[in-house]
Design a protein around this motif. Sequence first.
Motif, PDB file in Angstrom:
ATOM      1  N   ASP A 225     -10.841   3.251 -23.122  1.00 48.71           N
ATOM      2  CA  ASP A 225     -11.709   2.249 -22.957  1.00 48.71           C
ATOM      3  C   ASP A 225     -10.534   0.834 -22.059  1.00 48.71           C
ATOM      4  O   ASP A 225     -11.846   0.645 -21.172  1.00 48.71           O
ATOM      5  N   MET A 226      -9.659   0.847 -22.212  1.00 48.53           N
ATOM      6  CA  MET A 226      -9.210   0.640 -21.238  1.00 48.53           C
ATOM      7  C   MET A 226      -9.022   0.871 -19.854  1.00 48.53           C
ATOM      8  O   MET A 226      -9.250  -0.193 -18.788  1.00 48.53           O
ATOM      9  N   HIS A 227      -8.729   1.583 -19.587  1.00 48.23           N
ATOM     10  CA  HIS A 227      -8.703   2.366 -18.119  1.00 48.23           C
ATOM     11  C   HIS A 227     -10.474   1.740 -18.224  1.00 48.23           C
ATOM     12  O   HIS A 227     -10.321   1.081 -16.244  1.00 48.23           O
ATOM     13  N   ASP A 228     -11.433   2.201 -18.500  1.00 51.24           N
ATOM     14  CA  ASP A 228     -12.764   2.532 -17.823  1.00 51.24           C
ATOM     15  C   ASP A 228     -12.955   0.498 -17.131  1.00 51.24           C
ATOM     16  O   ASP A 228     -13.577   0.406 -17.016  1.00 51.24           O
ATOM     17  N   GLN A 229     -12.245  -0.401 -18.568  1.00 49.24           N
ATOM     18  CA  GLN A 229     -12.348  -1.462 -18.128  1.00 49.24           C
ATOM     19  C   GLN A 229     -11.989  -2.656 -17.635  1.00 49.24           C
ATOM     20  O   GLN A 229     -12.688  -3.607 -16.690  1.00 49.24           O
ATOM     21  N   ILE A 230     -10.738  -1.787 -16.155  1.00 48.16           N
ATOM     22  CA  ILE A 230     -10.125  -2.506 -15.067  1.00 48.16           C
ATOM     23  C   ILE A 230     -10.613  -1.419 -13.862  1.00 48.16           C
ATOM     24  O   ILE A 230      -9.795  -1.870 -12.826  1.00 48.16           O
ATOM     25  N   ALA A 231     -10.945  -0.207 -13.705  1.00 49.23           N
ATOM     26  CA  ALA A 231     -10.924   0.301 -13.033  1.00 49.23           C
ATOM     27  C   ALA A 231     -11.583  -0.020 -11.047  1.00 49.23           C
ATOM     28  O   ALA A 231     -10.738   0.101 -10.360  1.00 49.23           O
ATOM     29  N   PHE A 232     -12.707  -0.661 -12.175  1.00 44.21           N
ATOM     30  CA  PHE A 232     -13.247  -1.785 -10.727  1.00 44.21           C
ATOM     31  C   PHE A 232     -12.149  -2.628 -10.038  1.00 44.21           C
ATOM     32  O   PHE A 232     -12.044  -2.991  -8.905  1.00 44.21           O
ATOM     33  N   LEU A 233     -11.532  -3.034 -10.953  1.00 48.73           N
ATOM     34  CA  LEU A 233     -10.680  -4.641 -10.815  1.00 48.73           C
ATOM     35  C   LEU A 233      -9.433  -3.364  -9.828  1.00 48.73           C
ATOM     36  O   LEU A 233      -9.002  -4.690  -8.837  1.00 48.73           O
ATOM     37  N   GLY A 234      -9.117  -2.368 -10.582  1.00 47.86           N
ATOM     38  CA  GLY A 234      -7.634  -2.125  -9.853  1.00 47.86           C
ATOM     39  C   GLY A 234      -8.731  -1.617  -7.843  1.00 47.86           C
ATOM     40  O   GLY A 234      -7.269  -1.470  -6.619  1.00 47.86           O
ATOM     41  N   ALA A 235      -9.503  -0.966  -8.019  1.00 45.32           N
ATOM     42  CA  ALA A 235      -9.955  -0.261  -6.520  1.00 45.32           C
ATOM     43  C   ALA A 235     -10.363  -1.750  -5.623  1.00 45.32           C
ATOM     44  O   ALA A 235      -9.917  -1.878  -4.810  1.00 45.32           O
ATOM     45  N   VAL A 236     -10.940  -3.108  -5.969  1.00 45.79           N
ATOM     46  CA  VAL A 236     -10.891  -4.497  -5.456  1.00 45.79           C
ATOM     47  C   VAL A 236      -9.332  -4.788  -4.670  1.00 45.79           C
ATOM     48  O   VAL A 236      -9.331  -5.227  -3.548  1.00 45.79           O
ATOM     49  N   THR A 237      -8.538  -4.316  -5.825  1.00 46.05           N
ATOM     50  CA  THR A 237      -7.240  -5.104  -5.659  1.00 46.05           C
ATOM     51  C   THR A 237      -6.767  -4.182  -4.444  1.00 46.05           C
ATOM     52  O   THR A 237      -6.026  -4.420  -3.897  1.00 46.05           O
ATOM     53  N   VAL A 238      -6.661  -2.554  -4.759  1.00 48.10           N
ATOM     54  CA  VAL A 238      -6.169  -1.777  -3.635  1.00 48.10           C
ATOM     55  C   VAL A 238      -6.649  -2.586  -2.433  1.00 48.10           C
ATOM     56  O   VAL A 238      -5.973  -2.294  -1.082  1.00 48.10           O
ATOM     57  N   LEU A 239      -8.329  -2.466  -2.161  1.00 45.78           N
ATOM     58  CA  LEU A 239      -8.277  -2.906  -1.234  1.00 45.78           C
ATOM     59  C   LEU A 239      -8.643  -3.847  -0.397  1.00 45.78           C
ATOM     60  O   LEU A 239      -7.978  -4.257   0.576  1.00 45.78           O
ATOM     61  N   ALA A 240      -8.214  -5.600  -1.164  1.00 48.83           N
ATOM     62  CA  ALA A 240      -7.715  -6.097  -0.640  1.00 48.83           C
ATOM     63  C   ALA A 240      -5.938  -5.756  -0.463  1.00 48.83           C
ATOM     64  O   ALA A 240      -5.674  -6.489   0.480  1.00 48.83           O
ATOM     65  N   VAL A 241      -5.294  -5.341  -0.977  1.00 49.05           N
ATOM     66  CA  VAL A 241      -3.632  -4.833  -0.599  1.00 49.05           C
ATOM     67  C   VAL A 241      -4.006  -4.347   1.150  1.00 49.05           C
ATOM     68  O   VAL A 241      -3.224  -4.445   1.921  1.00 49.05           O
ATOM     69  N   LEU A 242      -4.496  -3.242   0.636  1.00 49.90           N
ATOM     70  CA  LEU A 242      -4.825  -2.952   1.973  1.00 49.90           C
ATOM     71  C   LEU A 242      -5.628  -3.301   3.578  1.00 49.90           C
ATOM     72  O   LEU A 242      -4.824  -3.164   4.256  1.00 49.90           O
ATOM     73  N   GLN A 243      -6.246  -4.227   3.069  1.00 53.89           N
ATOM     74  CA  GLN A 243      -7.178  -5.085   3.897  1.00 53.89           C
ATOM     75  C   GLN A 243      -5.670  -5.937   4.316  1.00 53.89           C
ATOM     76  O   GLN A 243      -5.459  -6.639   5.698  1.00 53.89           O
ATOM     77  N   GLN A 244      -4.235  -6.802   3.559  1.00 54.78           N
ATOM     78  CA  GLN A 244      -3.426  -7.168   4.101  1.00 54.78           C
ATOM     79  C   GLN A 244      -2.677  -6.530   4.550  1.00 54.78           C
ATOM     80  O   GLN A 244      -2.424  -7.326   6.063  1.00 54.78           O
ATOM     81  N   ALA A 245      -2.350  -5.550   4.965  1.00 48.96           N
ATOM     82  CA  ALA A 245      -1.621  -4.412   5.613  1.00 48.96           C
ATOM     83  C   ALA A 245      -2.152  -4.631   6.878  1.00 48.96           C
ATOM     84  O   ALA A 245      -1.568  -4.900   7.450  1.00 48.96           O
ATOM     85  N   TYR A 246      -3.905  -4.413   6.851  1.00 46.92           N
ATOM     86  CA  TYR A 246      -4.448  -4.057   8.068  1.00 46.92           C
ATOM     87  C   TYR A 246      -4.126  -5.347   9.213  1.00 46.92           C
ATOM     88  O   TYR A 246      -3.788  -5.494  10.287  1.00 46.92           O
TER      89      TYR A 246
END
Length: 228
Positions: A74-95
């Motif tokens: 349940d915990m993984h399910d509750q943060i999956a979308f937040l984790g995906a957005v966080t990874v995208l934000a990091v990749l954007q900063q790298a760009y």
Amino acid sequence: MDGRRLETDRIHLVRDVMQRRNEGSPVLRLHFPLKCSSFITWSAFKPSVHNCSTTVHNRTPRLRGSEEHDPSFDMHDQIAFLGAVTVLAVLQQAYFFLQVIYARRKYKVPPPTISGPLEFERIFRAQVNCSEYLPLFMAVLWVAGFFFSQVTAASCGLLYLYARHKYFKGYSNSSQERLSPIYFSSGVLWILIAMSGIGVLSHILSPVFGLEIAGTLLTMLRKSIIGF
């Protein structure tokens, strides 16, 4: 002393049930007396008081939902979308960082120099501005996702990242082209801040004033923001 003995017997009983469950053995019906006038019946970890015997039903205790197989699911399910957005934000900063490196090479501005042609300064300033807002964005994204709504917070996060991309591209071309995206991203940030405040207040006030008061008020506020 009886209370401590009672609690110790409960713990040993639960451990025995869980050990048998993990080993695949059937959970036996157990009867043993306690040094008191009553006895305890355990059924799926819910104790109830009976007379004359302590019983563990001949079945494996079950947890509700997906916790039956994996308590962390349940915990993984509750943060999956937040984790995906966080990874995208990091990749954007790298760009954005890479764009500054390319601009330094193109306009011959060696580090640590931060001044040079206007084209380079606009790219550099756009990257710095996005980096400055990143901690604030991450904080309200996760707080809103935990305490308000993960899906709504993640959706706002995607909108914010899109606005930041438009801001970087617009600022690289002209100072005026940065205005509309920065206003839009700021509005998204304020929405995330509002959701964070509502969610945290709901979590704090509900146990104090009861769900009938605080929960109803915060539900109305939530509906006025997300529309359902």
